[in-house]
Design an enzyme around this catalytic site. Structure first.
Site: not given
Length: 265
Positions: A10, A107-109
């Site tokens: 987003t 996911g990197a996050d």
């Protein structure tokens, strides 16, 4: 100083850390086709407003779950800050084990959240991230990443309700005054809010039962404070946990400053 870039589905968040504290945080809507020059025009103006100089940026770390955005973010770092960026991916040195079947798919996050949460709060713990998706990530006592849960995000669920049901309006999320709504909007808000509270509590309870331990709960994301009001499960809210992960990862993986010729390559 470190330029940390957290590119989500987003928004893209840019932040600068001077070695002691975060000096500024700015966000822009994620658009995969946005060029490095477009990022630069926007970001350089914000840096100037904050009293920061581009020449002071000597490190850059990028974490993204949008592969198409990476090319121009990397070019931004190289061309405008003369720095080779560190890309958060499973192959860099994290300082902990990634104990899942396919580490390259994480996911990197989620890895960044796990790194920073264990550093600041120790473990075992669960990190709940209220983003485009709502994720639950499990970190062992030794800091190892054990996997997690991915559920639709709150705004995705709201949009799906509006699009799939002709008579249901598009609404904003908020904590309703009562569980039983006395009109359509109140009923929708109750279903989303208390439905997600129930999901949070249920998933946390099942994870703890599966791990046979009490796990600390750390929440992040813009909606974390709102949902923390409705449940006692969430113990800590940390809005900067992903950025902190980028900072810690950059400390573990130093990258050289480019010379001008390399920056143009």
């Amino acid at each position: 100083m470190l330029l940390a870039i957290d590119a989500g589905n987003t928004n893209v968040v840019f932040a600068v850390h001077d070695g002691t504290e975060w000096r500024g945080r700015w966000r822009i809507a994620t658009e995969a086709g946005r060029t490095s020059d477009e990022y630069a025009v926007w970001l350089l103006a914000l840096l100037q407003y904050a009293g920061l100089k581009p020449a002071e940026i000597d490190r850059c770390a990028i974490g993204t779950v949008v592969p198409a955005a990476l090319y121009n973010l990397r070019r931004l770092s190289r061309e405008w800050f003369n720095v080779e960026p560190l890309i958060a991916r499973s192959t860099v040195e994290w300082g902990f084990e990634i104990r899942v079947d396919r580490p390259q798919e994480v996911g990197a996050d989620r890895l960044l959240n796990s790194l920073a949460s264990h550093h600041h709060y120790k473990g075992p713990l669960i990190v709940i991230d209220f983003g485009t998706a709502t994720t639950f990530d499990v970190v062992d006592a030794d800091g190892a990443y054990l996997g997690g849960v991915i559920a639709p995000g709150i705004n995705l669920s709201l949009e799906a309700l509006h699009q799939a049901a002709a008579r249901l309006p598009r609404i904003g999320i908020g904590r309703p005054q009562a569980v039983v709504g006395r009109d359509t909007v109140a009923a929708m808000q109750s279903g989303i809010y208390w439905g997600y509270v129930g999901m949070i509590e249920g998933i946390v309870r099942r994870i703890q039962a599966e791990q046979e331990a009490h796990l600390k709960i750390v929440a992040t994301g813009g909606l974390a404070p709102l949902f923390a009001e409705g449940t006692e499960v969430i113990e800590t809210i940390d809005p900067d946990i992903t950025l902190e992960g980028l900072r810690l990862l950059a400390e573990r993986n130093p990258v050289p400053i480019l010379n001008r010729t390399q920056a143009r390559d």
